[in-house]
Structure formats: C-alpha cells, structure tokens
Design a protein around this motif. Structure first.
Motif, PDB file in Angstrom:
ATOM      1  N   VAL A  69      13.232   7.562 107.901  1.00 23.69           N
ATOM      2  CA  VAL A  69      13.429   8.738 108.754  1.00 23.69           C
ATOM      3  C   VAL A  69      14.822   9.332 108.523  1.00 23.69           C
ATOM      4  CG1 VAL A  69      13.714   9.510 111.142  1.00 23.69           C
ATOM      5  CG2 VAL A  69      11.785   8.040 110.522  1.00 23.69           C
ATOM      6  N   VAL A  70      15.830   8.479 108.432  1.00 22.71           N
ATOM      7  CA  VAL A  70      17.196   8.934 108.172  1.00 22.71           C
ATOM      8  C   VAL A  70      17.272   9.648 106.827  1.00 22.71           C
ATOM      9  CG1 VAL A  70      19.540   8.128 107.661  1.00 22.71           C
ATOM     10  CG2 VAL A  70      18.307   7.201 109.622  1.00 22.71           C
ATOM     11  N   LEU A  71      16.611   9.082 105.807  1.00 29.10           N
ATOM     12  CA  LEU A  71      16.601   9.714 104.485  1.00 29.10           C
ATOM     13  C   LEU A  71      15.914  11.079 104.537  1.00 29.10           C
ATOM     14  CD1 LEU A  71      17.253   9.458 101.469  1.00 29.10           C
ATOM     15  CD2 LEU A  71      15.042   8.320 101.169  1.00 29.10           C
ATOM     16  N   ALA A  72      14.828  11.182 105.323  1.00 29.57           N
ATOM     17  CA  ALA A  72      14.105  12.453 105.448  1.00 29.57           C
ATOM     18  C   ALA A  72      14.977  13.510 106.131  1.00 29.57           C
ATOM     19  CB  ALA A  72      12.815  12.244 106.230  1.00 29.57           C
ATOM     20  N   ILE A  73      15.678  13.120 107.207  1.00 27.72           N
ATOM     21  CA  ILE A  73      16.568  14.073 107.904  1.00 27.72           C
ATOM     22  C   ILE A  73      17.672  14.546 106.970  1.00 27.72           C
ATOM     23  CG2 ILE A  73      18.202  14.346 109.800  1.00 27.72           C
ATOM     24  CD1 ILE A  73      16.550  12.326 111.378  1.00 27.72           C
ATOM     25  N   ASP A  74      18.249  13.599 106.227  1.00 28.03           N
ATOM     26  CA  ASP A  74      19.301  13.963 105.280  1.00 28.03           C
ATOM     27  C   ASP A  74      18.777  14.920 104.211  1.00 28.03           C
ATOM     28  OD1 ASP A  74      21.471  12.635 106.353  1.00 28.03           O
ATOM     29  OD2 ASP A  74      21.023  10.755 105.339  1.00 28.03           O
ATOM     30  N   SER A  75      17.542  14.702 103.765  1.00 27.63           N
ATOM     31  CA  SER A  75      16.970  15.555 102.716  1.00 27.63           C
ATOM     32  C   SER A  75      16.737  16.977 103.217  1.00 27.63           C
ATOM     33  CB  SER A  75      15.652  14.950 102.214  1.00 27.63           C
ATOM     34  OG  SER A  75      15.877  13.704 101.582  1.00 27.63           O
ATOM     35  N   VAL A  76      16.284  17.105 104.463  1.00 26.23           N
ATOM     36  CA  VAL A  76      16.087  18.439 105.037  1.00 26.23           C
ATOM     37  C   VAL A  76      17.420  19.168 105.148  1.00 26.23           C
ATOM     38  CG1 VAL A  76      15.365  19.699 107.095  1.00 26.23           C
ATOM     39  CG2 VAL A  76      13.981  17.800 106.261  1.00 26.23           C
ATOM     40  N   GLY A  77      18.456  18.475 105.624  1.00 26.77           N
ATOM     41  CA  GLY A  77      19.781  19.081 105.697  1.00 26.77           C
ATOM     42  C   GLY A  77      20.325  19.422 104.319  1.00 26.77           C
ATOM     43  N   PHE A  78      20.059  18.550 103.343  1.00 23.90           N
ATOM     44  CA  PHE A  78      20.499  18.783 101.965  1.00 23.90           C
ATOM     45  C   PHE A  78      19.842  20.039 101.405  1.00 23.90           C
ATOM     46  CE2 PHE A  78      20.159  18.139  97.380  1.00 23.90           C
ATOM     47  CZ  PHE A  78      21.442  17.734  97.042  1.00 23.90           C
ATOM     48  N   ALA A  79      18.541  20.199 101.658  1.00 21.35           N
ATOM     49  CA  ALA A  79      17.819  21.381 101.175  1.00 21.35           C
ATOM     50  C   ALA A  79      18.374  22.658 101.803  1.00 21.35           C
ATOM     51  CB  ALA A  79      16.326  21.249 101.481  1.00 21.35           C
ATOM     52  N   ALA A  80      18.778  22.584 103.063  1.00 23.25           N
ATOM     53  CA  ALA A  80      19.322  23.767 103.744  1.00 23.25           C
ATOM     54  C   ALA A  80      20.654  24.199 103.141  1.00 23.25           C
ATOM     55  CB  ALA A  80      19.488  23.478 105.236  1.00 23.25           C
ATOM     56  N   CYS A  81      21.392  23.257 102.528  1.00 25.31           N
ATOM     57  CA  CYS A  81      22.694  23.591 101.938  1.00 25.31           C
ATOM     58  C   CYS A  81      22.556  24.402 100.656  1.00 25.31           C
ATOM     59  CB  CYS A  81      23.475  22.308 101.631  1.00 25.31           C
ATOM     60  SG  CYS A  81      24.018  21.403 103.097  1.00 25.31           S
ATOM     61  N   PHE A  82      21.425  24.226  99.955  1.00 24.59           N
ATOM     62  CA  PHE A  82      21.252  24.862  98.649  1.00 24.59           C
ATOM     63  C   PHE A  82      20.123  25.880  98.742  1.00 24.59           C
ATOM     64  CE2 PHE A  82      23.092  20.715  97.913  1.00 24.59           C
ATOM     65  CZ  PHE A  82      24.109  20.978  97.007  1.00 24.59           C
ATOM     66  N   ARG A  83      20.481  27.129  98.978  1.00 25.95           N
ATOM     67  CA  ARG A  83      19.482  28.185  99.075  1.00 25.95           C
ATOM     68  C   ARG A  83      18.756  28.347  97.743  1.00 25.95           C
ATOM     69  NH1 ARG A  83      20.278  31.588 103.537  1.00 25.95           N
ATOM     70  NH2 ARG A  83      21.047  30.232 105.198  1.00 25.95           N
ATOM     71  N   GLY A  84      17.431  28.496  97.818  1.00 22.10           N
ATOM     72  CA  GLY A  84      16.637  28.692  96.610  1.00 22.10           C
ATOM     73  C   GLY A  84      16.074  27.417  96.035  1.00 22.10           C
ATOM     74  N   VAL A  85      16.315  26.273  96.679  1.00 26.51           N
ATOM     75  CA  VAL A  85      15.779  24.999  96.218  1.00 26.51           C
ATOM     76  C   VAL A  85      14.697  24.532  97.183  1.00 26.51           C
ATOM     77  CG1 VAL A  85      16.298  22.568  95.788  1.00 26.51           C
ATOM     78  CG2 VAL A  85      17.898  24.318  95.063  1.00 26.51           C
ATOM     79  N   GLY A  86      13.530  24.161  96.656  1.00 24.04           N
ATOM     80  CA  GLY A  86      12.437  23.694  97.486  1.00 24.04           C
ATOM     81  C   GLY A  86      12.716  22.313  98.060  1.00 24.04           C
ATOM     82  N   LEU A  87      11.991  21.958  99.113  1.00 16.46           N
ATOM     83  CA  LEU A  87      12.199  20.674  99.778  1.00 16.46           C
ATOM     84  C   LEU A  87      11.883  19.510  98.849  1.00 16.46           C
ATOM     85  CD1 LEU A  87      12.943  19.175 102.353  1.00 16.46           C
ATOM     86  CD2 LEU A  87      10.571  19.392 103.114  1.00 16.46           C
ATOM     87  N   ARG A  88      10.890  19.666  97.980  1.00 18.59           N
ATOM     88  CA  ARG A  88      10.522  18.576  97.066  1.00 18.59           C
ATOM     89  C   ARG A  88      11.673  18.251  96.112  1.00 18.59           C
ATOM     90  NH1 ARG A  88       9.013  18.379  91.934  1.00 18.59           N
ATOM     91  NH2 ARG A  88       7.722  16.646  91.182  1.00 18.59           N
ATOM     92  N   VAL A  89      12.219  19.299  95.485  1.00 19.06           N
ATOM     93  CA  VAL A  89      13.344  19.095  94.564  1.00 19.06           C
ATOM     94  C   VAL A  89      14.551  18.553  95.312  1.00 19.06           C
ATOM     95  CG1 VAL A  89      14.972  20.262  93.026  1.00 19.06           C
ATOM     96  CG2 VAL A  89      12.549  20.867  92.957  1.00 19.06           C
ATOM     97  N   ALA A  90      14.797  19.092  96.507  1.00 17.06           N
ATOM     98  CA  ALA A  90      15.936  18.638  97.305  1.00 17.06           C
ATOM     99  C   ALA A  90      15.776  17.169  97.695  1.00 17.06           C
ATOM    100  CB  ALA A  90      16.080  19.500  98.552  1.00 17.06           C
ATOM    101  N   SER A  91      14.572  16.765  98.096  1.00 16.20           N
ATOM    102  CA  SER A  91      14.332  15.377  98.493  1.00 16.20           C
ATOM    103  C   SER A  91      14.521  14.434  97.322  1.00 16.20           C
ATOM    104  CB  SER A  91      12.916  15.237  99.059  1.00 16.20           C
ATOM    105  OG  SER A  91      12.733  16.064 100.192  1.00 16.20           O
ATOM    106  N   GLU A  92      13.993  14.821  96.167  1.00 16.59           N
ATOM    107  CA  GLU A  92      14.131  13.996  94.966  1.00 16.59           C
ATOM    108  C   GLU A  92      15.600  13.851  94.575  1.00 16.59           C
ATOM    109  OE1 GLU A  92      13.886  14.983  90.331  1.00 16.59           O
ATOM    110  OE2 GLU A  92      12.134  15.628  91.470  1.00 16.59           O
ATOM    111  N   THR A  93      16.318  14.979  94.566  1.00 16.40           N
ATOM    112  CA  THR A  93      17.732  14.963  94.188  1.00 16.40           C
ATOM    113  C   THR A  93      18.550  14.159  95.182  1.00 16.40           C
ATOM    114  OG1 THR A  93      17.461  17.176  93.235  1.00 16.40           O
ATOM    115  CG2 THR A  93      19.712  16.408  93.621  1.00 16.40           C
TER     116      THR A  93
END
Length: 353
Positions: A69-93
């Motif tokens: 759950v912590v990793l998922a929350i971090d991934s959503v926040g990470f995706a929000a930092c980089f406009r134009g990147v999908g959640l899948r790519v953001a989660s993987e990265t």
C-alpha cells in the motif's frame, strides 16, 4: 545529465567502488544485527527466535500488505510529479528506483539515473524530468521533516511521566521546527530570494573555476527555469505531490502501532509508539546499511525496551517490521526490472524500424 536515453555509463573504477561499498554495507548490517543488537538490549538470539512463536502468520501478511500500500501511494505521488507519464510507467519506474535506494548503499544517486533513463525513453524532456525530480525530492524531504516534528508534539501530549517544563519545551521545539520548515518553503517559493542565493553561488563557483582552470557554466537560469516549471507542474495536484510521501509514512506508522500493540501485545501508548517510528525515519537517512537495516532496529528495539517491552520481543518486533518494509519494495522492484528491459527492447525495435 546527457541528452541520450541512458545516463553516462559507469567507469570500471566506479563499478568497483560501488561493489566495495555494497559489500562493506552488507557486512556492517550483518555485524549490527548479529552482534550489536542482542548486546544493546541484553538478550540472545535464542530468546529472540523464541519470541516469534506467538506471532500469527496473518500479521506477517499484514505487514507485507502495508508495504505494498505504501509503495502504491508513493507511485501515485510520483506519477503526479511528472506530467505526461502514465501511472503504469510511473509505478514501474518508482518501484525500480525505490528498490535500488533501499538495497544499494547511497543508491539514491543511481536511482536518479534510472529515473532519468526510463522517463527519457517514455518521451519526457530533460527540463520536465528535472522539474519532476525536484518536486519528488521536495515531497520526500518534507515527509522526513514533518514526521519527527509531529512525533515530538505527540510525545509532549502523551501520558508519559514528563514534567510540565519538559512538555512545554517539546511543544516549543516542534513549533520552531515547523516554523523553520515553512520559512524554508517560503524561501523556495520566492523567485527573488532564490535568484539572489543562486547569484551568490554562481560567483563562488566562477571564482573556483577561474582559480583551478575549470569551465564556468550558467547555474542561475537553468535552476530558475526548473523551479518555474516545477511550480507550474504542481498547480492542480500540489496536495497530492507534496502529501503522498507523508501519507505513505503515516500509513506505515499506524501499521507499526498495530504491529506492536496487537501483534506483540506491548502495553505502550500509541503516541509514544508513533514517536518511536517517526524518529526511526531519521535513522534510515544514515547510509551505512541497505535500507537502514540494523541501524534502525538498534534504535527501535532500544526505545521499545525503555518503554517497558521485553528485550527479545522488542528486537524481533523491530526486525520483522523493518525487513518487511524494506524487502517488499525491493522484491517489487526486482519484478519490475524484466518489464523495463522488455519495454526498452520494444522501444529499440521501434526506433530501428
């Protein structure tokens, strides 16, 4: 950063140095766990292993679930930092970057290179990656600062036997720290103040380069451009960007409280337990061992014992929690690596076609 799709390759000397640092870090973690922890709280490994007997496997699964759950929350926040990147790519990265950060000593530098390479391949420009990295770093720093401030305030309000002057001092310290944090954020948000600071830094760097024959580069304009883009990117999702790491750490903190009180039956105030957890986040910043394993556990186990927990149970409680929160994202990152390699190969074939 260069303008290719991958960061500058490491030299042979750098690879050897990273390998030696990793080996030394693992050795330090082994020494701390095997030798130092039992002695720090006056117990033995026989008693530590025996304290695991009464713990249900459901609690272990609970800790792994919390880590995911912590990793998922971090991934959503990470995706929000980089406009134009999908959640899948953001989660993987994010999964790969976090795995490198928690497993490799001082791996945050390597993870920055991985983030750059993956997002560059996803189509983001250098400035967009720089602004997103700035936002993500700022959010993570805020989480590391705000949790100890909150912990100090909670300990001041806890039922511990603290004199009135001590409680007042803790509240004042928390208020001062919060005020300084707000002032620092205000400083960063002021373009005029930031420009003034950067101009001073530019003069120092220019003088250094002039004295040693180095090549001078403009630091002011790129830094201000990155800040401006970061501010623009933060509009509309500022709360999500700055709040995601703190929310993730809060979830982790509540899990620690449940693990101590319900899993082990420690009769310790939830406020004190959260204070122990929050202050342990500061220990995780010491880059001696992978993910702070061992270093964190010494501090947490010692604090639990001081609050009345049995020595052996305090050690097993601290170790199980730390290992679950470190190894889970490491495993998730390891599973994400083949996906990243497959995507890189697909992109290479597309460019050649």
């Amino acid at each position: 950063m260069n303008d290719s799709s991958t960061p500058t390759p490491l030299t042979t000397r750098q690879k050897i140095r990273h390998a030696l640092l990793a080996a030394i870090s693992i050795a330090i973690a082994a020494i701390v766990i095997v030798w130092l922890i039992p002695r720090a709280v006056d117990t033995s490994w026989e008693h530590i292993f025996a304290s695991f007997d009464g713990i249900s496997w459901w609690w272990i699964l609970f800790l792994i679930f919390v880590a995911l759950v912590v990793l998922a929350i971090d991934s959503v926040g990470f995706a929000a930092c980089f406009r134009g990147v999908g959640l899948r790519v953001a989660s993987e990265t994010n999964a790969i970057a976090q795995a490198v950060t928690v497993v490799v000593p001082m791996g945050s530098t390597i993870s920055l290179g991985l983030i750059y390479a993956r997002l560059k391949r996803a189509g983001l420009g250098i400035k967009r990656i720089a602004s997103g990295t700035l936002l993500a770093s700022l959010a993570d720093i805020l989480a590391q600062i705000l949790l100890p401030i909150l912990a100090v305030a909670l300990v001041a309000l806890s039922p511990l036997d603290i004199p009135l002057w001590g409680r007042i001092a803790l509240v004042v310290a928390a208020a001062i720290a919060l005020a300084l944090t707000c002032a620092a954020l205000g400083f960063l948000s002021s373009e005029k103040l930031l420009r003034s600071l950067l101009v001073r830094v530019q003069k120092v760097v220019d003088a250094f380069n002039e004295g040693f024959g180095g090549q001078s580069r403009d630091l002011v304009s790129p830094a201000l451009d990155t800040r401006k883009m970061a501010v623009t990117d933060a509009h509309g999702s500022r709360v999500l960007i700055l709040g995601a790491p703190t929310l993730a750490r809060l979830a982790q903190g509540f899990a620690f409280i449940a693990w101590c009180m319900l899993g082990y039956g420690f009769e310790i105030s939830p406020l004190v337990l959260f204070g122990i957890y929050a202050l342990s986040r500061l220990l995780s910043l010491i880059p001696l061992t992978p993910g702070g394993i061992g270093v964190i556990d010494v501090g947490v186990a010692w604090a639990l014992v001081q609050c009345g927990a049995p020595s052996a149970a305090a050690v097993s409680c601290a170790l199980a929690f730390t290992l679950s929160q470190v190894l889970t994202p490491a495993l998730a990152g390891a599973l994400a690596i083949p996906i990243g390699v497959r995507d890189a190969e697909a992109d290479a074939k597309t460019r050649r076609a």
